[in-house]
Design a protein around this motif. Structure first.
Motif, PDB file in Angstrom:
ATOM      1  N   GLY A   1      26.048  43.815  44.356  1.00 23.26           N
ATOM      2  CA  GLY A   1      26.652  42.949  43.348  1.00 23.26           C
ATOM      3  C   GLY A   1      27.991  43.439  42.850  1.00 23.26           C
ATOM      4  N   ALA A   2      28.313  44.720  43.092  1.00 23.54           N
ATOM      5  CA  ALA A   2      29.599  45.286  42.677  1.00 23.54           C
ATOM      6  C   ALA A   2      30.307  45.865  43.895  1.00 23.54           C
ATOM      7  CB  ALA A   2      29.400  46.371  41.624  1.00 23.54           C
ATOM      8  N   LEU A   3      31.566  45.492  44.067  1.00 22.44           N
ATOM      9  CA  LEU A   3      32.407  46.089  45.095  1.00 22.44           C
ATOM     10  C   LEU A   3      33.104  47.310  44.513  1.00 22.44           C
ATOM     11  CD1 LEU A   3      34.142  42.882  46.504  1.00 22.44           C
ATOM     12  CD2 LEU A   3      32.391  44.235  47.671  1.00 22.44           C
TER      13      LEU A   3
ATOM     14  N   LYS B   1      35.231  41.123  49.449  1.00 24.36           N
ATOM     15  CA  LYS B   1      35.839  42.344  49.973  1.00 24.36           C
ATOM     16  C   LYS B   1      37.201  42.058  50.595  1.00 24.36           C
ATOM     17  CE  LYS B   1      35.437  45.747  53.639  1.00 24.36           C
ATOM     18  NZ  LYS B   1      34.809  46.025  54.937  1.00 24.36           N
ATOM     19  N   GLY B   2      37.281  40.994  51.392  1.00 21.62           N
ATOM     20  CA  GLY B   2      38.543  40.662  52.044  1.00 21.62           C
ATOM     21  C   GLY B   2      39.625  40.282  51.051  1.00 21.62           C
ATOM     22  N   GLN B   3      39.282  39.503  50.042  1.00 18.60           N
ATOM     23  CA  GLN B   3      40.264  39.121  49.035  1.00 18.60           C
ATOM     24  C   GLN B   3      40.815  40.345  48.313  1.00 18.60           C
ATOM     25  OE1 GLN B   3      37.821  36.497  46.693  1.00 18.60           O
ATOM     26  NE2 GLN B   3      38.689  34.653  47.611  1.00 18.60           N
ATOM     27  N   LEU B   4      39.924  41.251  47.937  1.00 19.39           N
ATOM     28  CA  LEU B   4      40.347  42.429  47.188  1.00 19.39           C
ATOM     29  C   LEU B   4      41.228  43.336  48.045  1.00 19.39           C
ATOM     30  CD1 LEU B   4      40.177  43.920  44.517  1.00 19.39           C
ATOM     31  CD2 LEU B   4      38.066  45.002  45.316  1.00 19.39           C
ATOM     32  N   ALA B   5      40.845  43.550  49.303  1.00 21.77           N
ATOM     33  CA  ALA B   5      41.637  44.407  50.190  1.00 21.77           C
ATOM     34  C   ALA B   5      43.033  43.828  50.404  1.00 21.77           C
ATOM     35  CB  ALA B   5      40.918  44.586  51.523  1.00 21.77           C
ATOM     36  N   THR B   6      43.105  42.531  50.638  1.00 22.10           N
ATOM     37  CA  THR B   6      44.402  41.885  50.851  1.00 22.10           C
ATOM     38  C   THR B   6      45.267  41.979  49.609  1.00 22.10           C
ATOM     39  OG1 THR B   6      43.472  40.344  52.468  1.00 22.10           O
ATOM     40  CG2 THR B   6      45.543  39.711  51.414  1.00 22.10           C
ATOM     41  N   PHE B   7      44.677  41.738  48.459  1.00 28.84           N
ATOM     42  CA  PHE B   7      45.403  41.772  47.193  1.00 28.84           C
ATOM     43  C   PHE B   7      45.980  43.160  46.928  1.00 28.84           C
ATOM     44  CE2 PHE B   7      44.985  41.498  42.336  1.00 28.84           C
ATOM     45  CZ  PHE B   7      46.285  41.008  42.216  1.00 28.84           C
ATOM     46  N   LEU B   8      45.178  44.186  47.139  1.00 32.58           N
ATOM     47  CA  LEU B   8      45.652  45.552  46.916  1.00 32.58           C
ATOM     48  C   LEU B   8      46.761  45.923  47.888  1.00 32.58           C
ATOM     49  CD1 LEU B   8      42.229  47.332  46.304  1.00 32.58           C
ATOM     50  CD2 LEU B   8      44.006  46.944  44.601  1.00 32.58           C
ATOM     51  N   GLU B   9      46.599  45.563  49.145  1.00 30.85           N
ATOM     52  CA  GLU B   9      47.603  45.905  50.147  1.00 30.85           C
ATOM     53  C   GLU B   9      48.937  45.214  49.873  1.00 30.85           C
ATOM     54  OE1 GLU B   9      45.611  44.984  53.763  1.00 30.85           O
ATOM     55  OE2 GLU B   9      44.273  46.732  53.623  1.00 30.85           O
ATOM     56  N   GLU B  10      48.903  44.007  49.317  1.00 33.60           N
ATOM     57  CA  GLU B  10      50.133  43.308  48.965  1.00 33.60           C
ATOM     58  C   GLU B  10      50.906  44.036  47.881  1.00 33.60           C
ATOM     59  OE1 GLU B  10      48.871  39.408  47.897  1.00 33.60           O
ATOM     60  OE2 GLU B  10      49.009  38.640  49.954  1.00 33.60           O
ATOM     61  N   GLN B  11      50.229  44.841  47.092  1.00 35.35           N
ATOM     62  CA  GLN B  11      50.869  45.600  46.017  1.00 35.35           C
ATOM     63  C   GLN B  11      51.092  47.065  46.398  1.00 35.35           C
ATOM     64  OE1 GLN B  11      51.960  43.597  43.779  1.00 35.35           O
ATOM     65  NE2 GLN B  11      50.771  41.965  44.764  1.00 35.35           N
ATOM     66  N   MET B  12      51.178  47.347  47.684  1.00 40.41           N
ATOM     67  CA  MET B  12      51.431  48.686  48.213  1.00 40.41           C
ATOM     68  C   MET B  12      50.340  49.673  47.785  1.00 40.41           C
ATOM     69  SD  MET B  12      55.587  49.058  48.139  1.00 40.41           S
ATOM     70  CE  MET B  12      55.819  48.520  46.445  1.00 40.41           C
TER      71      MET B  12
ATOM     72  N   VAL C   1      34.650  45.887  40.937  1.00 42.91           N
ATOM     73  CA  VAL C   1      34.743  44.475  40.556  1.00 42.91           C
ATOM     74  C   VAL C   1      33.492  43.739  41.011  1.00 42.91           C
ATOM     75  CG1 VAL C   1      37.273  44.499  40.730  1.00 42.91           C
ATOM     76  CG2 VAL C   1      35.902  43.785  42.683  1.00 42.91           C
ATOM     77  N   PRO C   2      33.165  42.606  40.369  1.00 48.94           N
ATOM     78  CA  PRO C   2      32.009  41.823  40.817  1.00 48.94           C
ATOM     79  C   PRO C   2      32.230  41.257  42.217  1.00 48.94           C
ATOM     80  CG  PRO C   2      32.729  41.151  38.614  1.00 48.94           C
ATOM     81  CD  PRO C   2      33.798  42.028  39.170  1.00 48.94           C
ATOM     82  N   ASN C   3      31.191  41.305  43.019  1.00 50.00           N
ATOM     83  CA  ASN C   3      31.217  40.724  44.358  1.00 50.00           C
ATOM     84  C   ASN C   3      30.907  39.230  44.248  1.00 50.00           C
ATOM     85  OD1 ASN C   3      30.865  39.988  47.028  1.00 50.00           O
ATOM     86  ND2 ASN C   3      29.490  41.681  47.534  1.00 50.00           N
ATOM     87  N   ARG C   4      31.854  38.399  44.607  1.00 46.45           N
ATOM     88  CA  ARG C   4      31.694  36.952  44.423  1.00 46.45           C
ATOM     89  C   ARG C   4      30.576  36.372  45.272  1.00 46.45           C
ATOM     90  NH1 ARG C   4      36.551  33.321  46.300  1.00 46.45           N
ATOM     91  NH2 ARG C   4      35.002  31.826  45.592  1.00 46.45           N
ATOM     92  N   MET C   5      30.113  37.101  46.282  1.00 52.65           N
ATOM     93  CA  MET C   5      29.096  36.606  47.185  1.00 52.65           C
ATOM     94  C   MET C   5      27.676  36.904  46.700  1.00 52.65           C
ATOM     95  SD  MET C   5      31.155  35.342  49.350  1.00 52.65           S
ATOM     96  CE  MET C   5      30.009  34.840  50.622  1.00 52.65           C
TER      97      MET C   5
ATOM     98  N   PHE D   1      29.221  42.029  34.619  1.00 57.58           N
ATOM     99  CA  PHE D   1      29.652  41.655  35.958  1.00 57.58           C
ATOM    100  C   PHE D   1      29.631  40.142  36.168  1.00 57.58           C
ATOM    101  CE2 PHE D   1      28.056  45.989  36.179  1.00 57.58           C
ATOM    102  CZ  PHE D   1      29.079  46.635  36.845  1.00 57.58           C
ATOM    103  N   GLY D   2      29.092  39.398  35.221  1.00 56.64           N
ATOM    104  CA  GLY D   2      29.054  37.946  35.310  1.00 56.64           C
ATOM    105  C   GLY D   2      30.199  37.274  34.589  1.00 56.64           C
ATOM    106  N   HIS D   3      31.231  38.025  34.244  1.00 52.85           N
ATOM    107  CA  HIS D   3      32.394  37.473  33.538  1.00 52.85           C
ATOM    108  C   HIS D   3      33.660  37.788  34.326  1.00 52.85           C
ATOM    109  CE1 HIS D   3      30.157  36.673  29.720  1.00 52.85           C
ATOM    110  NE2 HIS D   3      29.396  37.630  30.212  1.00 52.85           N
ATOM    111  N   GLY D   4      34.674  36.975  34.136  1.00 53.13           N
ATOM    112  CA  GLY D   4      35.931  37.192  34.831  1.00 53.13           C
ATOM    113  C   GLY D   4      35.912  36.641  36.242  1.00 53.13           C
ATOM    114  N   ARG D   5      36.938  36.985  36.999  1.00 48.88           N
ATOM    115  CA  ARG D   5      37.105  36.467  38.360  1.00 48.88           C
ATOM    116  C   ARG D   5      36.523  37.451  39.367  1.00 48.88           C
ATOM    117  NH1 ARG D   5      42.749  35.744  41.801  1.00 48.88           N
ATOM    118  NH2 ARG D   5      41.741  35.305  43.793  1.00 48.88           N
ATOM    119  N   PRO D   6      35.458  37.086  40.086  1.00 52.35           N
ATOM    120  CA  PRO D   6      34.919  37.973  41.124  1.00 52.35           C
ATOM    121  C   PRO D   6      35.778  37.912  42.379  1.00 52.35           C
ATOM    122  CG  PRO D   6      33.651  35.957  41.046  1.00 52.35           C
ATOM    123  CD  PRO D   6      34.669  35.848  39.943  1.00 52.35           C
ATOM    124  N   TYR D   7      35.607  38.891  43.239  1.00 50.05           N
ATOM    125  CA  TYR D   7      36.359  38.971  44.485  1.00 50.05           C
ATOM    126  C   TYR D   7      35.398  39.177  45.651  1.00 50.05           C
ATOM    127  CZ  TYR D   7      40.683  39.781  41.800  1.00 50.05           C
ATOM    128  OH  TYR D   7      41.751  39.668  40.948  1.00 50.05           O
TER     129      TYR D   7
END
Length: 240
Positions: free
Chosen positions: A210-212, A159-170, A136-140, A151-157
């Protein structure tokens, strides 16, 4: 706005796309472990990366399929044999429960208008302990702000946001990396220099790409999604 399949194909045929693909592919390969007779599904636009991984694991008897969301469109792949791609509904994948060893998402998660539903569907089709790798695109970084690449389209994340989001979905994270350290220059000479910036800039910090690239595993025990806790819902752990 989600780029359509022709825009994605043209990017990877461009000088910048041809420079981008091997950089990300090599880091994807380092996060995967070859497994004999495994099934890997690429979702989004993963064809250039599936080519790389299929070549790296050609002796393992692994199978690769490319699924593309209906809103994006689909194209033929690979060129030399019958097509292994399919146009699918991203929240209702045509796969049995626990039937896939590995899912690779590229140009997918950031475009999903219901990302929770997408991850729950991926959780459903992954085998216990199955691997999800999301690019995914790195928002930073500047790649997320430059609309001249996918990579300039959609919602970037982050690292912390992506890790938390994935963990919430097991889908707890078990490894990560970044790629594309240099800004996204479009000129052919600058594109050829892209690979030379990976190592020296990466020394300054792994989060500068630029990409996580995040690897996660399907968890089937001991976890209740945080979103379920908030509303007082007890999920059945045989499905997300």
């Amino acid at each position: 706005m989600r780029p359509d399949v022709l825009a994605l194909y043209r990017f990877y045929e461009s000088a910048l796309g041809r420079a981008t693909c091997p950089i990300i592919s090599a880091k994807l390969a380092r996060l995967t472990a070859p497994k004999a007779d495994s099934i890997t599904i690429g979702f989004g636009f993963t064809l250039p990366y599936l080519d790389y991984l299929a070549q790296a694991e050609q002796d393992a008897g692994s199978r690769y399929l490319g699924f593309m969301p209906a809103q994006q469109g689909v194209c033929h792949w690979p060129a030399h044999v019958g097509s292994r791609t399919a146009l699918v509904e991203e929240y209702n994948l045509p796969l049995a429960d626990s039937s896939v060893d590995r899912m690779i998402l590229v140009h997918a998660l950031e475009h999903a208008n219901r990302p929770v539903n997408l991850l729950r569907e991926i959780w459903r089709v992954l085998a216990p302990g199955g691997q999800l790798i999301a690019v995914v695109p790195n928002r930073m970084r500047s790649w997320a702000a430059y609309e001249g690449t996918p990579f300039g389209h959609g919602r970037p994340y982050s690292k912390g946001q992506l890790a938390t989001f994935l963990e919430e979905q097991m889908l707890p994270v078990d490894g990560w990396d970044t790629a594309l350290m240099m800004p996204p220059f479009m000129r052919p000479i600058a594109s050829r220099m892209l690979k030379y910036g990976e190592r020296p800039i990466g020394v300054l910090g792994r989060n500068l790409g630029g990409a996580l690239i995040v690897s996660a595993r399907k968890q089937v025990y001991g976890t209740i999604p945080k979103s379920a806790k908030k509303v007082g819902v007890m999920p059945v752990l045989t499905g997300p």
